[in-house]
Design a protein around this motif. Structure first.
Motif, PDB file in Angstrom:
ATOM      1  N   ARG A   1      -7.553  14.471  -5.730  1.00 46.80           N
ATOM      2  CA  ARG A   1      -7.552  15.773  -6.399  1.00 46.80           C
ATOM      3  C   ARG A   1      -8.815  15.958  -7.226  1.00 46.80           C
ATOM      4  O   ARG A   1      -9.464  17.004  -7.169  1.00 46.80           O
ATOM      5  N   VAL A   2      -9.193  14.934  -7.982  1.00 45.71           N
ATOM      6  CA  VAL A   2     -10.402  15.015  -8.802  1.00 45.71           C
ATOM      7  C   VAL A   2     -11.645  15.122  -7.922  1.00 45.71           C
ATOM      8  O   VAL A   2     -12.552  15.918  -8.196  1.00 45.71           O
TER       9      VAL A   2
ATOM     10  N   PRO B   1       0.791  -1.225   0.000  1.00 46.47           N
ATOM     11  CA  PRO B   1       0.000   0.000   0.000  1.00 46.47           C
ATOM     12  C   PRO B   1       0.827   1.280   0.000  1.00 46.47           C
ATOM     13  O   PRO B   1       0.314   2.341  -0.234  1.00 46.47           O
ATOM     14  N   THR B   2       2.140   1.161   0.245  1.00 49.71           N
ATOM     15  CA  THR B   2       2.962   2.362   0.225  1.00 49.71           C
ATOM     16  C   THR B   2       3.705   2.525  -1.090  1.00 49.71           C
ATOM     17  O   THR B   2       4.565   3.380  -1.206  1.00 49.71           O
ATOM     18  N   SER B   3       3.379   1.714  -2.093  1.00 54.79           N
ATOM     19  CA  SER B   3       4.077   1.866  -3.366  1.00 54.79           C
ATOM     20  C   SER B   3       3.742   3.214  -3.989  1.00 54.79           C
ATOM     21  O   SER B   3       2.641   3.713  -3.880  1.00 54.79           O
ATOM     22  N   THR B   4       4.745   3.800  -4.648  1.00 47.65           N
ATOM     23  CA  THR B   4       4.601   5.131  -5.224  1.00 47.65           C
ATOM     24  C   THR B   4       3.491   5.189  -6.259  1.00 47.65           C
ATOM     25  O   THR B   4       2.734   6.149  -6.305  1.00 47.65           O
TER      26      THR B   4
ATOM     27  N   THR C   1       0.335   7.676  -5.987  1.00 44.70           N
ATOM     28  CA  THR C   1       0.118   8.658  -7.035  1.00 44.70           C
ATOM     29  C   THR C   1      -1.308   8.549  -7.563  1.00 44.70           C
ATOM     30  O   THR C   1      -1.977   9.557  -7.753  1.00 44.70           O
ATOM     31  N   LYS C   2      -1.804   7.357  -7.771  1.00 41.81           N
ATOM     32  CA  LYS C   2      -3.170   7.156  -8.240  1.00 41.81           C
ATOM     33  C   LYS C   2      -4.162   7.672  -7.206  1.00 41.81           C
ATOM     34  O   LYS C   2      -5.136   8.346  -7.524  1.00 41.81           O
ATOM     35  N   GLU C   3      -3.905   7.358  -5.930  1.00 37.39           N
ATOM     36  CA  GLU C   3      -4.796   7.838  -4.874  1.00 37.39           C
ATOM     37  C   GLU C   3      -4.786   9.363  -4.801  1.00 37.39           C
ATOM     38  O   GLU C   3      -5.825   9.991  -4.626  1.00 37.39           O
TER      39      GLU C   3
ATOM     40  N   ARG D   1      -6.103  13.241   4.163  1.00 38.74           N
ATOM     41  CA  ARG D   1      -5.483  12.114   3.453  1.00 38.74           C
ATOM     42  C   ARG D   1      -4.383  12.602   2.517  1.00 38.74           C
ATOM     43  O   ARG D   1      -3.335  11.951   2.400  1.00 38.74           O
ATOM     44  N   GLU D   2      -4.591  13.739   1.871  1.00 43.20           N
ATOM     45  CA  GLU D   2      -3.542  14.288   1.009  1.00 43.20           C
ATOM     46  C   GLU D   2      -2.285  14.604   1.821  1.00 43.20           C
ATOM     47  O   GLU D   2      -1.170  14.348   1.360  1.00 43.20           O
ATOM     48  N   ARG D   3      -2.450  15.127   3.040  1.00 49.72           N
ATOM     49  CA  ARG D   3      -1.300  15.390   3.913  1.00 49.72           C
ATOM     50  C   ARG D   3      -0.599  14.087   4.291  1.00 49.72           C
ATOM     51  O   ARG D   3       0.630  13.999   4.291  1.00 49.72           O
ATOM     52  N   GLU D   4      -1.389  13.043   4.639  1.00 49.24           N
ATOM     53  CA  GLU D   4      -0.802  11.752   5.002  1.00 49.24           C
ATOM     54  C   GLU D   4       0.008  11.187   3.842  1.00 49.24           C
ATOM     55  O   GLU D   4       1.127  10.689   4.041  1.00 49.24           O
ATOM     56  N   LEU D   5      -0.545  11.245   2.652  1.00 45.62           N
ATOM     57  CA  LEU D   5       0.157  10.716   1.481  1.00 45.62           C
ATOM     58  C   LEU D   5       1.433  11.499   1.209  1.00 45.62           C
ATOM     59  O   LEU D   5       2.474  10.910   0.886  1.00 45.62           O
TER      60      LEU D   5
END
Length: 98
Positions: A18-19, A4-7, A11-13, A59-63
């Motif tokens: 964003r959308v 789950p931590t793959s780049t 990036t997809k998440e 979630r954006e901050r976590e990512l």
């Protein structure tokens, strides 16, 4: 299933978040009434929309932290310190002989 931590997944998440944020903001903009008109949304719906924006931002901050990215902040012109320094110019005194 991939790590789950793959780049690629992050990036997809991030793209999905964003959308979702843009679509939700467009819906809010479309239903916002002009001055003097009642809001078509119930208070509970408005609270839910705010909560959605908050969850997306969290979630954006976590990512970003997981990827080691610096926190994203809006850029405002003039916000950064100026590199130029103000210098006082003094005119030389006039000589009587000129």
């Amino acid at each position: 299933m991939n790590n789950p931590t793959s780049t690629n997944e992050l990036t997809k998440e991030q793209q999905i978040l964003r959308v979702m944020r843009k679509v939700l903001a467009a819906v809010v903009k479309d239903v916002t009434p002009v001055a003097g008109r009642p809001n078509p949304l119930r208070e509970s719906t408005i609270r839910d929309i705010r909560e959605c924006f908050g969850l997306i931002a969290a979630r954006e901050r976590e990512l970003a932290e997981m990827l080691g990215l610096a926190p994203m902040r809006p850029y405002y012109p003039g916000e950064e310190p100026k590199s130029a320094k103000v210098v006082q110019l003094v005119r030389p005194a006039k000589n009587d002989g000129e």
